[in-house]
Design a protein around this motif. Structure first.
Motif, PDB file in Angstrom:
ATOM      1  N   TRP A 107       8.530   4.752  -0.052  1.00  0.00           N
ATOM      2  CA  TRP A 107       9.377   3.582   0.099  1.00  0.00           C
ATOM      3  C   TRP A 107       8.613   2.599   0.985  1.00  0.00           C
ATOM      4  O   TRP A 107       7.994   2.995   1.975  1.00  0.00           O
ATOM      5  CB  TRP A 107      10.696   3.940   0.774  1.00  0.00           C
ATOM      6  N   GLY A 108       8.667   1.321   0.668  1.00  0.00           N
ATOM      7  CA  GLY A 108       8.050   0.294   1.489  1.00  0.00           C
ATOM      8  C   GLY A 108       9.116  -0.648   2.004  1.00  0.00           C
ATOM      9  O   GLY A 108       9.767  -1.340   1.218  1.00  0.00           O
ATOM     10  N   VAL A 109       9.317  -0.670   3.321  1.00  0.00           N
ATOM     11  CA  VAL A 109      10.402  -1.458   3.925  1.00  0.00           C
ATOM     12  C   VAL A 109       9.808  -2.609   4.732  1.00  0.00           C
ATOM     13  O   VAL A 109       9.107  -2.391   5.721  1.00  0.00           O
ATOM     14  CB  VAL A 109      11.296  -0.578   4.827  1.00  0.00           C
ATOM     15  N   TYR A 110      10.113  -3.808   4.303  1.00  0.00           N
ATOM     16  CA  TYR A 110       9.568  -5.018   4.918  1.00  0.00           C
ATOM     17  C   TYR A 110      10.530  -5.562   5.969  1.00  0.00           C
ATOM     18  O   TYR A 110      11.701  -5.806   5.686  1.00  0.00           O
ATOM     19  CB  TYR A 110       9.335  -6.070   3.838  1.00  0.00           C
ATOM     20  N   VAL A 111      10.015  -5.745   7.189  1.00  0.00           N
ATOM     21  CA  VAL A 111      10.784  -6.337   8.281  1.00  0.00           C
ATOM     22  C   VAL A 111      10.043  -7.600   8.715  1.00  0.00           C
ATOM     23  O   VAL A 111       9.076  -7.527   9.475  1.00  0.00           O
ATOM     24  CB  VAL A 111      10.940  -5.362   9.462  1.00  0.00           C
ATOM     25  N   PRO A 112      10.448  -8.779   8.238  1.00  0.00           N
ATOM     26  CA  PRO A 112       9.704 -10.008   8.541  1.00  0.00           C
ATOM     27  C   PRO A 112       9.610 -10.274  10.037  1.00  0.00           C
ATOM     28  O   PRO A 112      10.551 -10.027  10.787  1.00  0.00           O
ATOM     29  CB  PRO A 112      10.538 -11.095   7.848  1.00  0.00           C
ATOM     30  N   HIS A 113       8.442 -10.775  10.428  1.00  0.00           N
ATOM     31  CA  HIS A 113       8.226 -11.115  11.829  1.00  0.00           C
ATOM     32  C   HIS A 113       8.186 -12.619  12.063  1.00  0.00           C
ATOM     33  O   HIS A 113       8.603 -13.111  13.107  1.00  0.00           O
ATOM     34  CB  HIS A 113       6.912 -10.489  12.322  1.00  0.00           C
ATOM     35  N   GLY A 114       7.675 -13.355  11.100  1.00  0.00           N
ATOM     36  CA  GLY A 114       7.577 -14.803  11.248  1.00  0.00           C
ATOM     37  C   GLY A 114       6.134 -15.260  11.285  1.00  0.00           C
ATOM     38  O   GLY A 114       5.720 -16.118  10.517  1.00  0.00           O
ATOM     39  N   LEU A 115       5.348 -14.667  12.183  1.00  0.00           N
ATOM     40  CA  LEU A 115       3.922 -14.973  12.258  1.00  0.00           C
ATOM     41  C   LEU A 115       3.163 -13.926  11.448  1.00  0.00           C
ATOM     42  O   LEU A 115       3.303 -12.730  11.700  1.00  0.00           O
ATOM     43  CB  LEU A 115       3.440 -14.954  13.712  1.00  0.00           C
ATOM     44  N   VAL A 116       2.391 -14.387  10.479  1.00  0.00           N
ATOM     45  CA  VAL A 116       1.677 -13.460   9.601  1.00  0.00           C
ATOM     46  C   VAL A 116       0.205 -13.856   9.550  1.00  0.00           C
ATOM     47  O   VAL A 116      -0.135 -15.009   9.290  1.00  0.00           O
ATOM     48  CB  VAL A 116       2.256 -13.477   8.175  1.00  0.00           C
ATOM     49  N   TRP A 117      -0.667 -12.906   9.810  1.00  0.00           N
ATOM     50  CA  TRP A 117      -2.103 -13.118   9.677  1.00  0.00           C
ATOM     51  C   TRP A 117      -2.420 -13.317   8.206  1.00  0.00           C
ATOM     52  O   TRP A 117      -1.935 -12.580   7.341  1.00  0.00           O
ATOM     53  CB  TRP A 117      -2.835 -11.899  10.241  1.00  0.00           C
ATOM     54  N   GLU A 118      -3.241 -14.301   7.887  1.00  0.00           N
ATOM     55  CA  GLU A 118      -3.547 -14.643   6.503  1.00  0.00           C
ATOM     56  C   GLU A 118      -4.034 -13.442   5.699  1.00  0.00           C
ATOM     57  O   GLU A 118      -3.690 -13.276   4.520  1.00  0.00           O
ATOM     58  CB  GLU A 118      -4.603 -15.751   6.474  1.00  0.00           C
ATOM     59  N   ILE A 119      -4.819 -12.595   6.325  1.00  0.00           N
ATOM     60  CA  ILE A 119      -5.401 -11.440   5.645  1.00  0.00           C
ATOM     61  C   ILE A 119      -4.335 -10.423   5.233  1.00  0.00           C
ATOM     62  O   ILE A 119      -4.528  -9.653   4.291  1.00  0.00           O
ATOM     63  CB  ILE A 119      -6.477 -10.782   6.542  1.00  0.00           C
ATOM     64  N   GLU A 120      -3.185 -10.448   5.899  1.00  0.00           N
ATOM     65  CA  GLU A 120      -2.136  -9.465   5.611  1.00  0.00           C
ATOM     66  C   GLU A 120      -1.109  -9.945   4.594  1.00  0.00           C
ATOM     67  O   GLU A 120      -0.153  -9.240   4.291  1.00  0.00           O
ATOM     68  CB  GLU A 120      -1.421  -9.068   6.911  1.00  0.00           C
ATOM     69  N   LYS A 121      -1.302 -11.129   4.049  1.00  0.00           N
ATOM     70  CA  LYS A 121      -0.355 -11.641   3.063  1.00  0.00           C
ATOM     71  C   LYS A 121      -0.578 -10.988   1.701  1.00  0.00           C
ATOM     72  O   LYS A 121      -1.709 -10.652   1.339  1.00  0.00           O
ATOM     73  CB  LYS A 121      -0.484 -13.158   2.950  1.00  0.00           C
ATOM     74  N   ALA A 157       0.821  -1.229   0.000  1.00  0.00           N
ATOM     75  CA  ALA A 157       0.000   0.000   0.000  1.00  0.00           C
ATOM     76  C   ALA A 157       0.847   1.268   0.000  1.00  0.00           C
ATOM     77  O   ALA A 157       0.566   2.196  -0.770  1.00  0.00           O
ATOM     78  CB  ALA A 157      -0.974  -0.011   1.172  1.00  0.00           C
ATOM     79  N   PRO A 158       1.899   1.375   0.830  1.00  0.00           N
ATOM     80  CA  PRO A 158       2.750   2.570   0.763  1.00  0.00           C
ATOM     81  C   PRO A 158       3.435   2.752  -0.593  1.00  0.00           C
ATOM     82  O   PRO A 158       3.534   3.869  -1.089  1.00  0.00           O
ATOM     83  CB  PRO A 158       3.780   2.321   1.871  1.00  0.00           C
ATOM     84  N   ILE A 159       3.905   1.656  -1.187  1.00  0.00           N
ATOM     85  CA  ILE A 159       4.540   1.759  -2.495  1.00  0.00           C
ATOM     86  C   ILE A 159       3.530   2.262  -3.529  1.00  0.00           C
ATOM     87  O   ILE A 159       3.851   3.099  -4.386  1.00  0.00           O
ATOM     88  CB  ILE A 159       5.152   0.410  -2.914  1.00  0.00           C
ATOM     89  N   GLN A 160       2.303   1.771  -3.444  1.00  0.00           N
ATOM     90  CA  GLN A 160       1.242   2.252  -4.341  1.00  0.00           C
ATOM     91  C   GLN A 160       1.002   3.747  -4.152  1.00  0.00           C
ATOM     92  O   GLN A 160       0.619   4.447  -5.092  1.00  0.00           O
ATOM     93  CB  GLN A 160      -0.042   1.475  -4.097  1.00  0.00           C
ATOM     94  N   ALA A 161       1.241   4.237  -2.933  1.00  0.00           N
ATOM     95  CA  ALA A 161       1.052   5.657  -2.639  1.00  0.00           C
ATOM     96  C   ALA A 161       2.233   6.510  -3.093  1.00  0.00           C
ATOM     97  O   ALA A 161       2.138   7.740  -3.112  1.00  0.00           O
ATOM     98  CB  ALA A 161       0.831   5.845  -1.136  1.00  0.00           C
TER      99      ALA A 161
END
Length: 233
Positions: free
Chosen positions: A192-206, A185-189
């Motif tokens: 810069w979009g910076v991804y910091v993996p957490h490990g546990l991801v809610w399905e809706i946020e993939k 969403a930020p990149i679409q705006a």
């Protein structure tokens, strides 16, 4: 000529402090309570469907999640779910709302490293009262120039936020663990979009990784953020 980076937005849940693991633990409790009525995978599928269906009614957060658990329990039992199970689901939601905040590694240092040189904004979505509680308990509140608690992290909301509090999205960076909400969403705006993996991801946020986009970056953890900001500023 590309604008210089002047504003940095930080996600909160699972970027600065633990959050999703408490949902996972409560989901396990939910499946145990209803094990006599359906198997675990079926229960989790039905719960996820209820969450997706209910976001437009309840928004994001623990309260909507709790109501979705109750709704799913009613559905899978054919309206025969015991009151004792409903009570335990309500108590599980209350326990989540009272859980102490535990910061993720490098969270405070990452923010402190950029506060003197950039405008820093917390951008989070979910229940207003709960997000305010978590921010207060985190001890990080005084580090942010602005705090935005939104109902949805859309590209338009990012444009509005960074126009209101910064020099526009082209001069902004968003840092977070959700590919859909904190990166795509930020990149679409235009950010810069910076991804910091957490490990546990809610399905809706993939979401699919925008690997070829020149404004996409990925870090191993927040400890690498200061160097990235310095290179892009």
């Amino acid at each position: 000529m590309e604008k210089a980076l002047s504003t940095i937005g930080f996600d909160a849940d699972d970027t600065l402090w633990h959050n999703e693991r408490f949902f996972k633990l409560t989901q396990t409790h939910f499946t145990e309570l209803l094990a006599d009525h359906a198997d675990r995978d079926h229960l989790l599928d039905r719960l996820l469907a209820a969450e997706k269906r209910n976001i437009r009614h309840y928004g994001y957060g623990i309260k909507g999640f709790t109501l979705s658990m109750i709704e799913t329990a009613i559905e899978v039992t054919g309206d025969r779910v015991p009151a004792s199970v409903i009570r335990q689901l309500v108590e599980a939601g209350q326990d989540m709302l009272a859980h102490p905040i535990e910061l993720l590694p490098h969270a405070r240092e990452a923010i402190e490293a950029v506060t003197d040189t950039h405008k820093v904004i917390l951008i989070t979505k979910g229940d207003l009262i709960d997000q305010e509680r978590k921010l207060a308990q985190s001890g990080l509140g005084e580090l942010f120039d602005e705090v935005e608690i939104v109902s949805e992290k859309s590209a338009q909301n990012y444009r509005d936020i960074f126009a209101r509090h910064g020099d526009g999205p082209e001069s902004a960076m968003m840092v977070g663990n959700s590919m859909r909400s904190d990166v795509v969403a930020p990149i679409q705006a235009g950010c810069w979009g910076v991804y910091v993996p957490h490990g546990l991801v809610w399905e809706i946020e993939k979401a699919e990784t925008p690997a070829g986009n020149p404004r996409y970056r990925e870090l191993r953890d927040l400890g690498e953020l200061a160097d990235l900001v310095q290179r892009l500023s």
